[in-house]
Design a protein around this motif. Structure first.
Motif, PDB file in Angstrom:
ATOM      1  N   LEU A 235      30.043  12.932  46.773  1.00  0.00           N
ATOM      2  CA  LEU A 235      31.274  12.536  46.083  1.00  0.00           C
ATOM      3  C   LEU A 235      31.421  13.195  44.716  1.00  0.00           C
ATOM      4  CD1 LEU A 235      31.349   8.727  46.998  1.00  0.00           C
ATOM      5  CD2 LEU A 235      32.533  10.622  48.104  1.00  0.00           C
ATOM      6  N   ARG A 236      30.350  13.758  44.164  1.00  0.00           N
ATOM      7  CA  ARG A 236      30.463  14.452  42.881  1.00  0.00           C
ATOM      8  C   ARG A 236      31.409  15.654  42.985  1.00  0.00           C
ATOM      9  NH1 ARG A 236      25.243  13.257  43.826  1.00  0.00           N
ATOM     10  NH2 ARG A 236      24.041  12.045  42.329  1.00  0.00           N
ATOM     11  N   ASN A 237      31.425  16.267  44.180  1.00  0.00           N
ATOM     12  CA  ASN A 237      32.244  17.471  44.357  1.00  0.00           C
ATOM     13  C   ASN A 237      33.737  17.164  44.405  1.00  0.00           C
ATOM     14  OD1 ASN A 237      29.889  18.973  44.521  1.00  0.00           O
ATOM     15  ND2 ASN A 237      29.774  18.743  46.754  1.00  0.00           N
ATOM     16  N   LEU A 238      34.098  15.887  44.524  1.00  0.00           N
ATOM     17  CA  LEU A 238      35.502  15.503  44.594  1.00  0.00           C
ATOM     18  C   LEU A 238      36.071  15.129  43.237  1.00  0.00           C
ATOM     19  CD1 LEU A 238      35.441  13.354  47.863  1.00  0.00           C
ATOM     20  CD2 LEU A 238      36.008  15.768  47.589  1.00  0.00           C
ATOM     21  N   ALA A 239      35.262  15.229  42.190  1.00  0.00           N
ATOM     22  CA  ALA A 239      35.715  14.858  40.849  1.00  0.00           C
ATOM     23  C   ALA A 239      35.692  16.083  39.947  1.00  0.00           C
ATOM     24  CB  ALA A 239      34.827  13.751  40.273  1.00  0.00           C
ATOM     25  N   SER A 240      36.469  16.053  38.879  1.00  0.00           N
ATOM     26  CA  SER A 240      36.468  17.144  37.911  1.00  0.00           C
ATOM     27  C   SER A 240      35.154  17.151  37.143  1.00  0.00           C
ATOM     28  CB  SER A 240      37.646  16.992  36.944  1.00  0.00           C
ATOM     29  OG  SER A 240      37.574  15.744  36.267  1.00  0.00           O
ATOM     30  N   ASP A 241      34.864  18.279  36.495  1.00  0.00           N
ATOM     31  CA  ASP A 241      33.563  18.446  35.835  1.00  0.00           C
ATOM     32  C   ASP A 241      33.352  17.464  34.689  1.00  0.00           C
ATOM     33  OD1 ASP A 241      33.000  20.477  37.577  1.00  0.00           O
ATOM     34  OD2 ASP A 241      33.694  22.071  36.236  1.00  0.00           O
ATOM     35  N   VAL A 245      32.818   9.975  36.745  1.00  0.00           N
ATOM     36  CA  VAL A 245      32.272   9.668  38.062  1.00  0.00           C
ATOM     37  C   VAL A 245      30.940  10.382  38.277  1.00  0.00           C
ATOM     38  CG1 VAL A 245      32.677   9.939  40.540  1.00  0.00           C
ATOM     39  CG2 VAL A 245      34.545   9.231  39.039  1.00  0.00           C
ATOM     40  N   ILE A 246      30.802  11.604  37.743  1.00  0.00           N
ATOM     41  CA  ILE A 246      29.590  12.391  37.982  1.00  0.00           C
ATOM     42  C   ILE A 246      28.350  11.740  37.378  1.00  0.00           C
ATOM     43  CG2 ILE A 246      28.478  14.606  37.522  1.00  0.00           C
ATOM     44  CD1 ILE A 246      31.153  15.950  37.867  1.00  0.00           C
ATOM     45  N   PRO A 247      28.335  11.390  36.092  1.00  0.00           N
ATOM     46  CA  PRO A 247      27.134  10.692  35.575  1.00  0.00           C
ATOM     47  C   PRO A 247      26.912   9.338  36.236  1.00  0.00           C
ATOM     48  CG  PRO A 247      28.891  10.728  33.936  1.00  0.00           C
ATOM     49  CD  PRO A 247      29.301  11.662  35.009  1.00  0.00           C
ATOM     50  N   TYR A 248      27.986   8.683  36.674  1.00  0.00           N
ATOM     51  CA  TYR A 248      27.813   7.404  37.369  1.00  0.00           C
ATOM     52  C   TYR A 248      27.006   7.593  38.651  1.00  0.00           C
ATOM     53  CZ  TYR A 248      28.939   3.635  40.593  1.00  0.00           C
ATOM     54  OH  TYR A 248      28.858   2.630  41.520  1.00  0.00           O
ATOM     55  N   TYR A 249      27.387   8.604  39.467  1.00  0.00           N
ATOM     56  CA  TYR A 249      26.654   8.825  40.711  1.00  0.00           C
ATOM     57  C   TYR A 249      25.252   9.357  40.439  1.00  0.00           C
ATOM     58  CZ  TYR A 249      30.609   7.872  43.773  1.00  0.00           C
ATOM     59  OH  TYR A 249      31.623   7.252  44.459  1.00  0.00           O
ATOM     60  N   ASP A 251      23.315   8.464  37.888  1.00  0.00           N
ATOM     61  CA  ASP A 251      22.517   7.287  37.540  1.00  0.00           C
ATOM     62  C   ASP A 251      22.311   6.379  38.747  1.00  0.00           C
ATOM     63  OD1 ASP A 251      22.404   8.189  34.982  1.00  0.00           O
ATOM     64  OD2 ASP A 251      24.082   6.975  34.264  1.00  0.00           O
ATOM     65  N   ASN A 252      23.334   6.308  39.596  1.00  0.00           N
ATOM     66  CA  ASN A 252      23.215   5.472  40.792  1.00  0.00           C
ATOM     67  C   ASN A 252      22.123   6.002  41.721  1.00  0.00           C
ATOM     68  OD1 ASN A 252      24.485   3.251  42.540  1.00  0.00           O
ATOM     69  ND2 ASN A 252      24.594   5.028  43.900  1.00  0.00           N
ATOM     70  N   ASP A 253      22.069   7.323  41.894  1.00  0.00           N
ATOM     71  CA  ASP A 253      21.035   7.915  42.733  1.00  0.00           C
ATOM     72  C   ASP A 253      19.656   7.803  42.086  1.00  0.00           C
ATOM     73  OD1 ASP A 253      22.888   8.570  44.619  1.00  0.00           O
ATOM     74  OD2 ASP A 253      23.136  10.659  43.961  1.00  0.00           O
ATOM     75  N   LYS A 254      19.617   7.880  40.758  1.00  0.00           N
ATOM     76  CA  LYS A 254      18.332   7.858  40.058  1.00  0.00           C
ATOM     77  C   LYS A 254      17.692   6.485  40.083  1.00  0.00           C
ATOM     78  CE  LYS A 254      16.223   9.017  35.617  1.00  0.00           C
ATOM     79  NZ  LYS A 254      16.485   9.531  34.246  1.00  0.00           N
ATOM     80  N   TYR A 255      18.493   5.429  39.897  1.00  0.00           N
ATOM     81  CA  TYR A 255      17.944   4.087  39.741  1.00  0.00           C
ATOM     82  C   TYR A 255      18.149   3.190  40.955  1.00  0.00           C
ATOM     83  CZ  TYR A 255      17.749   5.515  34.843  1.00  0.00           C
ATOM     84  OH  TYR A 255      17.487   6.184  33.697  1.00  0.00           O
ATOM     85  N   PHE A 256      19.147   3.484  41.793  1.00  0.00           N
ATOM     86  CA  PHE A 256      19.447   2.577  42.895  1.00  0.00           C
ATOM     87  C   PHE A 256      19.541   3.304  44.231  1.00  0.00           C
ATOM     88  CE2 PHE A 256      21.490   0.986  39.038  1.00  0.00           C
ATOM     89  CZ  PHE A 256      20.847  -0.228  38.896  1.00  0.00           C
ATOM     90  N   SER A 257      18.849   4.411  44.386  1.00  0.00           N
ATOM     91  CA  SER A 257      18.930   5.141  45.651  1.00  0.00           C
ATOM     92  C   SER A 257      18.159   4.382  46.740  1.00  0.00           C
ATOM     93  CB  SER A 257      18.350   6.537  45.492  1.00  0.00           C
ATOM     94  OG  SER A 257      16.996   6.471  45.147  1.00  0.00           O
TER      95      SER A 257
END
Length: 257
Positions: A235-241, A245-249, A251-257
């Motif tokens: 989903l990072r690829n669907l957002a602008s740079d 949304v990018i840091p959210y995902y 952090d989500n992968d880092k702490y809640f994967s």
């Protein structure tokens, strides 16, 4: 073809140009209407080029087949015969592509919605140009051949009696190695293969049974595969740079994967 009269290089180039015009028209129209543009739209021209070239091959094949009918040798009758054969398949493929991409505009992701809208509109323009622009090019190319004109310069070509002494490159590019009457249109080898060999082979009783069994196995495997599909899009690829949304995902992968 090696003949400088029968060569259809410009016809093929105009088929690619037709697809390019469709891309430019769709981009210009939607940008003028204020439709948001995303980076994913840049992959659309490759899809349009594939469909446009496919439509081009269908129309040229139908045009070549119409040349075998002596009673329809004039350009108007041959073009009518060409559209009668090719327009149906081109229309059906275009409708299915346009429907598929316009359904994609219902998604909640703006970048995907933008991509589907631009691509679907480009398919519509691709169909319009194939039915109008490319058909006119076919008629003009036929007129050039009827006038025994060179494929590159469009100037009248005369048969050179001393052509056997020239090189093959000279014979192919600079003179007419045959007149239109002495070199009639021949059936394409691929058409002969499917008509005389592949068709009879496929209609054999045991081959038809084998095809049904293979399709049944393919269908069963496809159904099983659909039950195993998991979401794999990043989903990072669907957002602008610079989107939050990018840091959210991350952090989500880092702490809640």
């Amino acid at each position: 073809r090696l003949s400088c009269i029968r060569n259809n290089v410009w016809l093929a180039c105009c088929g690619v140009l037709s697809a390019g015009l469709a891309v430019l028209s769709s981009l210009g129209l939607l940008l003028f209407c204020g439709v948001p543009f995303s980076i994913t739209v840049l992959s659309a021209p490759f899809l349009i080029l594939g469909v446009g070239v496919d439509d081009m091959f269908i129309m040229i094949a139908c045009w070549e087949q119409s040349s075998s009918k002596k009673e329809k040798s004039d350009a108007k009758s041959r073009l009518a015969e060409t559209y009668g054969e090719a327009a149906l398949s081109v229309t059906i493929t275009t409708l299915t592509d346009v429907l598929a991409f316009f359904i994609g505009t219902w998604t909640t992701f703006p970048s995907v919605r933008s991509f589907c809208l631009y691509t679907g509109t480009a398919f519509v323009f691709c169909y319009i140009y194939a039915m109008t622009f490319f058909g006119a090019i076919i008629a003009l190319n036929h007129k050039r051949e009827q006038g025994n004109r060179h494929w590159l310069t469009c100037k009248p070509v005369q048969v050179d009696k001393g052509q056997s002494e020239k090189s093959c490159l000279y014979n192919a590019c600079c003179i007419s190695n045959c007149s239109r009457e002495s070199c009639p249109e021949s059936e394409h080898p691929m058409s002969i293969f499917f008509k005389k060999y592949y068709g009879p082979f496929l209609t054999n009783r045991w081959i038809k049974l084998l095809v049904v069994l293979l399709y049944g196995a393919y269908l069963a495997g496809s159904i099983y595969g659909c039950t195993q599909v998991r979401e794999g899009i990043d989903l990072r690829n669907l957002a602008s740079d610079d989107s939050y949304v990018i840091p959210y995902y991350d952090d989500n992968d880092k702490y809640f994967s």
